[in-house]
Scaffold this active site. Structure first.
Site, short mmCIF file in Angstrom:
data_model
loop_
_atom_site.label_atom_id
_atom_site.label_comp_id
_atom_site.label_asym_id
_atom_site.label_seq_id
_atom_site.Cartn_x
_atom_site.Cartn_y
_atom_site.Cartn_z
N TYR A 168 3.34 -0.14 -51.32
CA TYR A 168 4.47 -0.89 -50.76
C TYR A 168 4.18 -1.35 -49.34
CZ TYR A 168 5.60 3.17 -47.88
OH TYR A 168 5.55 4.18 -46.95
N PHE B 257 7.43 -2.03 -40.76
CA PHE B 257 7.58 -0.69 -40.20
C PHE B 257 6.71 0.34 -40.92
CE2 PHE B 257 11.12 -1.06 -43.29
CZ PHE B 257 10.87 0.03 -44.10
N TYR C 75 18.51 4.52 -44.37
CA TYR C 75 18.49 5.54 -43.33
C TYR C 75 19.74 5.51 -42.45
CZ TYR C 75 13.72 6.40 -44.75
OH TYR C 75 12.60 6.73 -45.48
#
Length: 499
Positions: free
Chosen positions: A212, A222, A268
């Site tokens: 990924y 990120f 998150y």
């Protein structure tokens, strides 16, 4: 006004100023500076202002225009950059993250999120912002940049904010939108590439290996499994990953590429983690390498079976076969063809992984089959360093070339005919009542050479003989006596490889 530390704020042309100033200010631009000379008749005339301006005084004003607005003004929006793709725009009740520089009309900076190195995060259209910003953010795309000019009555009005923003100030916000979502959003899936052949789709409880790239909505990377040169391996649907990924990885095929867009309440959350800011929408571009279920067994597909297929492989048989070994995504791991020789094993003896032992059962010479082996029947979670990744499903394309029938389970040597009643005496060639390893080995070799006996195929001769001898040498003194010597059927069901 400089001495007072505050601008002079007034409506023009409404009689709030002397006639000369009312005329002089018309047509001015913000940041324009004018020197204005006003004769007495358009100022304070023959009366003047007691103690300040004498009668018939000509007045001189050095004017700098800081700000201007009209009570009929609305929020002005000027977009100076807009992405080519804009799948969604800001709507009322959306939650947005944006950076901004806030200035007055004259360009003076009063605030900047860039200086704080943190986005401004808020709901839009529900009163969390000044009215002008609530309006100015509507319709924006992620990545869009716009100037939002807000008159004071849609900002902080006559009083200002009591800090940096004075009363009656027009505000200009230079905004770039980084992120938006709605609390009602679920996981969004965009199928980018689905293989034509998809025999099975992932379900809760499956174990997946996938690559990924993880980015924010504005494209900021990120995390990436590719940069680590290792897949991300996990169970799905069991809470091992964030809720949005748990959902987004269901229903995938091996080899599929898809984009999974996860709102923060399924990612998150408000706090974020590491490089992921709070309240961030996450975008994962994934490539499924393989998956399996811990309950999976070996999968066997017969690709070719000869017309004469009566002798089938079984435990103990000696097999010679060719194979191509690959991962589920087609990555080639190994091939006997490239080595120019067959792979030779004794079936069921632990010389190959358990799954291969299972996959080679009941096969006839000339047969070709594809054997799919889940990792718990292959090389497990660890794999083989530099060769087989951990938790990898293996695919073997096999062709059986030769089969030598093995011996019954537990036997390393059998007789092809009747056993001599004087077997010990025949082995004990010097008739000293003791058989040494050398005598034993010579005798067994002679029986095999003459066709009277048969050794288990695929094993080293010396290893078999030494094993047989050790089982007969019950006291371990390196010699076998007549009292120690017993045939297999004479044993009290002891599990030994013996005569």
């Amino acid at each position: 006004s400089y001495d007072r530390g505050s601008t002079f704020n007034v409506f023009v042309g409404k009689g709030q100023l002397i006639a000369g100033m009312d005329k002089a200010l018309v047509g001015m631009c913000v940041n324009e500076r004018r020197f204005v000379r006003i004769p007495p008749k358009l100022a304070y005339g023959s009366e003047g202002v007691s103690g300040v301006i004498p009668p018939n005084a000509v007045l001189h004003f050095d004017v700098l225009l800081i700000d201007l607005w009209n009570s009929e003004d609305e929020v002005q929006v000027q977009t100076y950059f807009k992405p080519e793709k804009c799948p969604r725009t800001v709507q009322v009740s959306d939650f947005v993250r944006y950076h901004y520089n806030g200035t007055f009309l004259d360009g003076t900076l009063f605030d900047s999120s860039h200086n704080r190195m943190r986005t401004y995060d808020t709901y839009v259209g529900i009163g969390w912002l000044i009215p002008g910003m609530d309006q100015g953010l509507l319709g924006m795309c992620v990545g869009e940049k716009r100037l939002i000019t807000i008159p004071p009555f849609l900002a902080y009005g006559e009083e200002g904010d009591g800090k940096e923003i004075p009363g009656q100030a027009s505000l200009v916000f230079d905004v770039v939108l980084l992120d938006l979502h709605n609390p009602k959003d679920g996981v969004a899936i965009e199928n980018q590439e689905v293989p034509e052949s998809c025999e099975r789709r992932s379900q809760a409880g499956d174990f997946l290996r996938y690559h990924y790239n993880g980015t924010l909505l504005d494209g900021t990377l990120f995390d990436s499994s590719y940069s680590r040169n290792r897949t991300y391996d996990t169970y799905v649907g069991k809470g091992y990953v964030i809720a949005g990924m748990d959902e987004g990885l269901l229903g995938v095929c091996t080899g599929e590429k898809r984009r999974i867009i996860i709102p923060p309440h399924l990612g998150y959350g408000e706090e974020g983690r590491g490089k992921i800011p709070g309240s961030a929408v996450l975008v994962f571009d994934i490539h499924v390498v393989d998956f399996h279920n811990p309950s999976d067994s070996v999968g066997i597909t017969v690709n070719h079976k000869p017309s004469n297929c009566t002798v089938l492989s079984k435990k103990g048989d000696y097999l010679k076969y060719h194979y191509n070994a690959s991962l589920l995504d087609g990555t080639l791991l190994d091939s006997t063809h490239s080595l120019g020789k067959t792979y030779n094993i004794v079936l069921g003896s632990g010389q190959v992984v358990v799954g291969m032992d299972m996959g080679l059962q009941d096969m006839c010479v000339g047969e070709r089959r594809t054997v799919v082996i889940p990792p718990h029947l292959g090389y497990g979670e660890e794999g083989v360093e530099g060769e087989v990744p951990g938790s990898a499903v293996l695919v073997f394309d096999i062709e059986l070339l030769e089969l030598v029938s093995g011996l019954p389970e537990g036997y390393m040597f059998v007789w092809n005919g009747e056993v001599s009643p004087n077997l010990f005496e025949e082995i004990d060639q010097n008739h000293d009542g003791e058989v040494l390893l050398e005598e034993f080995s010579e005798y067994i070799q002679a029986q095999v050479d003459s066709g009277k006996g048969k050794l288990a195929p695929g094993f080293d001769f010396e290893m078999i003989v030494k094993n047989m001898f050790t089982n007969q040498d019950r006291d371990g003194n390196g010699k076998v006596t007549a009292e120690e010597f017993k045939l297999k059927d004479q044993e009290a069901k002891e599990e030994h490889d013996e005569l």
